[in-house]
Scaffold this active site. Sequence first.
Site: not given
Lengths: 367, 367, 367, 367
Positions: D113, D136, D162, D238, D262
Site C-alpha cells: 500500500s 495514489y 486506486t 483498482k 475498497h
Amino acid sequence: VSGDIYPKLPLSLSEYEELAGSVLDKPAYDYYRSGANDEITLAENLQAYKRIQLYPRILVDVEKRDLTTTVLGQEISMPIMIAPTAFHKMACPSGEIATAQAAEKNQTLMVLSSLSTTTPEEVAASTSGPLWFQLYIYKDRDLTKRVIHRVEELGYKALCITVDAPLLGRRERDVRNTFSLPKGLTIATVGDYLEKAMAENAKNSSLNVYFTNLLDQSVTWRDVEWIRSISELPIILKGVHRTDDAIRAVEHGFDGIVVSNHGGRQLDTVPATINLLPSISDAVNGRLEIFLDGGIRRGTDVIKALALGARAVLIGRPILWGLAVGGYEGASAVLRLIRDETDLAMALCGISNVSEATKDLIGYRTA
Amino acid sequence: VSGDIYPKLPLSLSEYEELAGSVLDKPAYDYYRSGANDEITLAENLQAYKRIQLYPRILVDVEKRDLTTTVLGQEISMPIMIAPTAFHKMACPSGEIATAQAAEKNQTLMVLSSLSTTTPEEVAASTSGPLWFQLYIYKDRDLTKRVIHRVEELGYKALCITVDAPLLGRRERDVRNTFSLPKGLTIATVGDYLEKAMAENAKNSSLNVYFTNLLDQSVTWRDVEWIRSISELPIILKGVHRTDDAIRAVEHGFDGIVVSNHGGRQLDTVPATINLLPSISDAVNGRLEIFLDGGIRRGTDVIKALALGARAVLIGRPILWGLAVGGYEGASAVLRLIRDETDLAMALCGISNVSEATKDLIGYRTA
Amino acid sequence: VSGDIYPKLPLSLSEYEELAGSVLDKPAYDYYRSGANDEITLAENLQAYKRIQLYPRILVDVEKRDLTTTVLGQEISMPIMIAPTAFHKMACPSGEIATAQAAEKNQTLMVLSSLSTTTPEEVAASTSGPLWFQLYIYKDRDLTKRVIHRVEELGYKALCITVDAPLLGRRERDVRNTFSLPKGLTIATVGDYLEKAMAENAKNSSLNVYFTNLLDQSVTWRDVEWIRSISELPIILKGVHRTDDAIRAVEHGFDGIVVSNHGGRQLDTVPATINLLPSISDAVNGRLEIFLDGGIRRGTDVIKALALGARAVLIGRPILWGLAVGGYEGASAVLRLIRDETDLAMALCGISNVSEATKDLIGYRTA
Amino acid sequence: VSGDIYPKLPLSLSEYEELAGSVLDKPAYDYYRSGANDEITLAENLQAYKRIQLYPRILVDVEKRDLTTTVLGQEISMPIMIAPTAFHKMACPSGEIATAQAAEKNQTLMVLSSLSTTTPEEVAASTSGPLWFQLYIYKDRDLTKRVIHRVEELGYKALCITVDAPLLGRRERDVRNTFSLPKGLTIATVGDYLEKAMAENAKNSSLNVYFTNLLDQSVTWRDVEWIRSISELPIILKGVHRTDDAIRAVEHGFDGIVVSNHGGRQLDTVPATINLLPSISDAVNGRLEIFLDGGIRRGTDVIKALALGARAVLIGRPILWGLAVGGYEGASAVLRLIRDETDLAMALCGISNVSEATKDLIGYRTA
C-alpha cells in the site's frame, strides 16, 4: 375506540391478543392462538399483509364513506363478519351469546361454530341479527341431517361447510397441555350424542371423541351435494385453497367459498389466504361470492382483501380476545375498532364505498 | 406418538434434537449435528422446506391412507428410510442394532453406514428387515471387494456408494473438540484393517486414518462401474447435486441416486437438496429411482419431497436423536412420529396414497 | 461536521434522532417519530434505501462539485429542502424561526407547515431566505382564502397543498399518550379561529378540533383548481403515490408534486416513496418538477432520489432532531451534515453536479 | 491449520478477526474493520457469498489438486494475493515486512500500500517474493513520478492504481475515535514530504494532510495514461464497479482491473464485488485480467470468484487479523488456512485445477 370511552382498552387487535393472553388460562389461550406444527402458516397469514402495499388515490371526496355490503343477499354494515371459532365460553361465561350480541350491535353477521359451547337454539334466541351455521359432516348422516334441519328452522341463513378438516391438525401446544374442554362446558350442538359416545369410550375427552368418532374422513363432492339436496339454505364451502377446487365449487352450483386455512390450524405450510385470493378470484370471475379469513388484523388488511376479490372477510381469534378481555363489551369493541380502522383506511385510500376497492390499489413489496 | 404412551417424550423431531443435546456428551452431539464451515447448507436444508408451500385438495375421500411404497422393488411401509450415519454406539450402547430393530418394527429399511460401530454381520443377525449398505471405495480395492462380498452374502439388498466425499468436509466443532471415537468403539466393518494402519501411524486417530489412508480421492465413473462388475447388487449413487451427473447415472445404468449433500457436512453453501430435486427429477424422467435426504423433519417435508419427484426420503440425524433419547424405543418413536405426521399430512393434502403426491401440490413463497 | 467543530455532536442524522430522543419529552418525541398503525411504511421508507445500490463512475474529475439547483426557478445551494412539519416549538423555544434561520444559513428553502407554532408573519420577518407554505384546504373556504392571501403578501413563493390527509392517520403512540399541544403553544396560523371553535367544543384539544372541524374531507381536483384561481403562486401537490395521479397533476397544469407518504404517518403499508419515484418520473417525463420526502437520512439517499427523477428532496424529522439537540445551531448542523454527505457521495459517485445523477448509477439488491 | 500444529489458533478467518479484536487497541481495530457510513457494503460484501450456491461435480479424480496460477505472467502458488492495506505496524511491530515474508512463505504476491508504515525499499529488501505497488496519484506529479520510479527500480512488478478514492470515505468509527497514526508511525513512502506539509499545517494529523493535500481529485483517464507513459510496469486499475468502466480499461490498454469497493470503506451502498463480477467478466471477455477483493473469507468464496471470472482474489483485512494475532506467523497461518480451505473446496467441487472453476458450478439462492 377512542381513549375517552375505553381508557384502559387496547388500541389495536394485536393489543387485544396481548391482553387476552394475560387474562386467559394458558391451555385456553394456547388452544385459541395455536397453529399446526411449526406454525408457519399461522405466522404467514399475518406476515403476508405486511408485504402487500396500498397505492392510495388523492383528491377524492371521501367525506361520506359507505361500508355496507351484502353477503349472499344479506345486508351487513361492514364487509367484516365473525368467523366460526370453537368454545366461546372458555373466553367468557356468556360465550357465543355475547358474540352474537356483539355482532348484532355492530350490524354484522356471526357464523356459529359446530363446536360452540352454546346451543344453536340459545344463540338464535339471543339475537335478531343474521346468523350462519358452520357445519361438519358427521359419519352419522342422520345426525348431520337433524343438525341441518334444526338450524334451518331456527332461522340460520346459510350453511358454511368446513372442507379442510377431515382430520384435526396437530397443534403441539394442545398436546403438551393435554387440552380438553374445561369442566362444565360441552360441545352444545351435539351434546347428548357425545355423552353417549363418551360413555362407550370412557378414557377419551369429548374433543377427541368428536373428531375421531363423529367426523367423516370420506366426505367428497357427492356428500356436499347431498347436503344441498336436503336443505334450502345457501351453501358455502370453507377451506378452499386451490383454483381448481374453487372452479369445481362454481360448477357444482354452490353459493360461496371461504378462502381459509383454518387460521393455520390444519395443514402447516399452506400459503397465506390473502396470497391465494387473486388467482381464485380471477378463476371464479364473479360466479359465486368469495369470502376470506386468516390474519385480518387491520383495516388496511380488509381493504386489501376486498381489492383482491373478497366480498367480505371474517375475523376469528380477535373476537375471542375481545370476549376474554371484556365479554360482550370486548367483542363489540373489537368489531368497532376494526370497522373504524377500515373506515379510515377507505378515506385514506381515496375510496368512499367498498366497491371502489379495486386491484389497482395493490402492489407487492419485492424484498 | 400420543401423550398417553410417551408422556415425557418430545412432540416433534426438533424436540428430539433438543432433548438429545441435553443427554449426549458435547463432542458426540457436536459430531452428529455439525455441518461444514459456516453451516450454511446445514441451515438451508431445513429452511428450504419452510419456503415451500402446499396447496391441499378438498373433498377427497381420505378415510384410508396407504403409505406403503417400494424402493428398488422392496416394499416398505412408508416412503421414509433410515439414512446411513456414523457411530450409533456413541448415541446408545446397542448402537446400530437398536436402529435396525427400530427400522424393522416400523417396517422400513435401514442403510448401514461404512462407519458403523457394529459389524454388518451383527446388524444382519439382529433383524429380518431389509438392509442396504453404504459404501466408500477404498484405495485398497481388495478391501473394497471383500466388504462388498461380505454384505452381499449377509443379504444386504443394495449398495449405496457415497460420491460426495473424496475428502472429509471440515466441521469446525469437531476440530475444536479434537473429536475422536470414544474408547472402546471402532469402525467395525474394517476394524482389523484399521488397527494395523493405526499401528503404523501411531499419532493419528482411527477417523483420521480412515479418511486419509483408506479413502480414494481418485474415484471416477470407471470405478463405480468396476463395483457393478463385481457385484450383483443394485447400486445407488449417494451425493448427487447436478442434473448432468444425474443423467450420467442414468446413462451408466445405475439403479438409483440419492440427492444428498451429506447433511451439510461436506461442501458448504451447496443448495438445499429439496431445491435440487425438481430439475433432477425432470431430467431423470423416471429412468432410475430418486431418493433424497437432508432436512426432513416433518410429515409435510416428506410430502413435498414426494411431490417434487422423490420415490422416498431418508432421515439421518433424527434417528440419532431418538437413539440418544431412548435407544431402540427412541428411534422407533421417531420413525412412528414422522410416519404419523406424514399420514396426517396426506389426509390434509387430500391424497390417500403416496403416488398422488404430485407437483400441483407445491408452490414457493416468494418473499 | 468534523469532530473539531462539534466535538459532542452526533455524526449522522440517525445519531441526531437518538440524542433528540434523550432530550425531548416522551409525548413530543413520540409525536414526531411515530407513524401510522404498525409503522410499516415508516420503517420501509428507510429500509428501501438500503436495498438500492450505487454504481459509481471512476476517473472523473470531481475536484469541484456543484450542489446548487433550482426548484420552481428558485436557486438553492443544494438539492435538499426543509419539509413542512408541525409544532417546532415543542422541539425548541424559538421553533420555526430557528428552522427558517437554519435554512437561510444553509441557503436552502423551508416549507412552513400550516401546523406551525409560529405565525407565517413571524417566520417571514425572521429570514430573507425563500419560503413555501404548506396548505390544508379548510371547510371554511373564506378562511382558506384569507390564509393564502396572507402568505402571498408575506412573500411566500409557492403553495404546497397536502393531498394525502383528508383525515388524520392513526398514530397509536399519540393515542396512548393522549397527545395534545403543550400549554402555551398554538396552531399559530389559525389561532384565533381555533380558539373560537374550541370554546364551542370545550372538551376537545386544539389538534382534534383542527382536524375534525377545519379540514375538508370532500376536497377534489376541482378544489385545488379553485386554489389556483385565487392565487398567483405556483402550486405543488404533496402526497402523490400513483402514476395516474401524477399525470393528472400534469394535465391540470400544476407546477410540481411531492412524492410523499407523510413520513409514514397517514395510510400504513403504502410503499416507500423512493420506490414510487421511478415510474412517476417516467410518466411525468419532465412536465412538472418532482420532489420527494420520506426516509432521506444519508447523502447517498439524496443521490439516489436525484438519479431516480427527483429535482430535490425534503427532510422533515431530522430537522426536528436538530432543533431538539441544539435549536438553530442543531438544525443548521443537520443541514450541513447532510450537505457534506451529499457532496462526498457525489465525488465518490464520480459526478460533479446534480444533473449528472442519472439512472445508470442505480441498481437494486435482489435478496 | 490442524489442531495439532496451532492448538490455540483460530479455525477460520472470522475467528482470526474475533481474536484480533481482543488484542488490538480499539482505534486500530476500528480503523481496520470499519466501513463507510452505515457499513451496508461492508456487510453485503460478506453476505453476498452466502447467497451464492455451489453445484459440485461427482466422481472426478481429485487426488492431485493444482492451485497454481499466473497473474500478469507471474506464477503464484494459489489464486489468492495480499490486498494493499494501510499501516501494518499498527498490527504488529514488524509491519509490512512480516506481511511480505508471509507472502513469500506461501509463494504468493503482496500488493504494498502507498499507506504502508514501512518504505518500499525496506519491504523489497526483506523478501525475494513478487511485489506490486498500490499507487495514489498525487497533486504533485513530480512526487508521483519519483514514487513510481523508486518502486520500478526496486523491482516491484506492477502498479495498482486506486481509482475509487478521489476523497476518503467517511468511517464514523474513526471520526468518533479521532483516529490518527500512533506515535512513531509514519506514511513511509512519502514520509519526508509529509513532514514538510505537516509543519506548514500544524494542527492536522498526517492522515488528514495526506488525503487533503496530496491526493488529486481531478484525476481522469488522461492521468492514468500519463502514468503509463512514464513507466514500463504493467498497470492495474483498482476500484472498478461498472461494466462501462471495465470496457474503457480494456480500450485504454490497461493490463488488469481489480473489482473492488475498497472493502466497503469508500461509497456506502455499492454492491458486493462478487455480484459485480459476472457482467464485468462477460464484458471484458478475457481482454485483460480481472482480480477481485472484498469479503473473501472462505475457500468456497475463492472458488466462487474464480468461477465467475476472477483470475485471482486478494484478501486484505484477514491478513491484518493474522498480523495482530501472531505477526509473521499469524499472517502466514491465515494464508495457509485460506489455501487449505480452497484446496478442500476444489476437491469437494470436483475440480483439480483452478481453470476448471467455471460458471456451471454457480447458482443463486432466491429467497
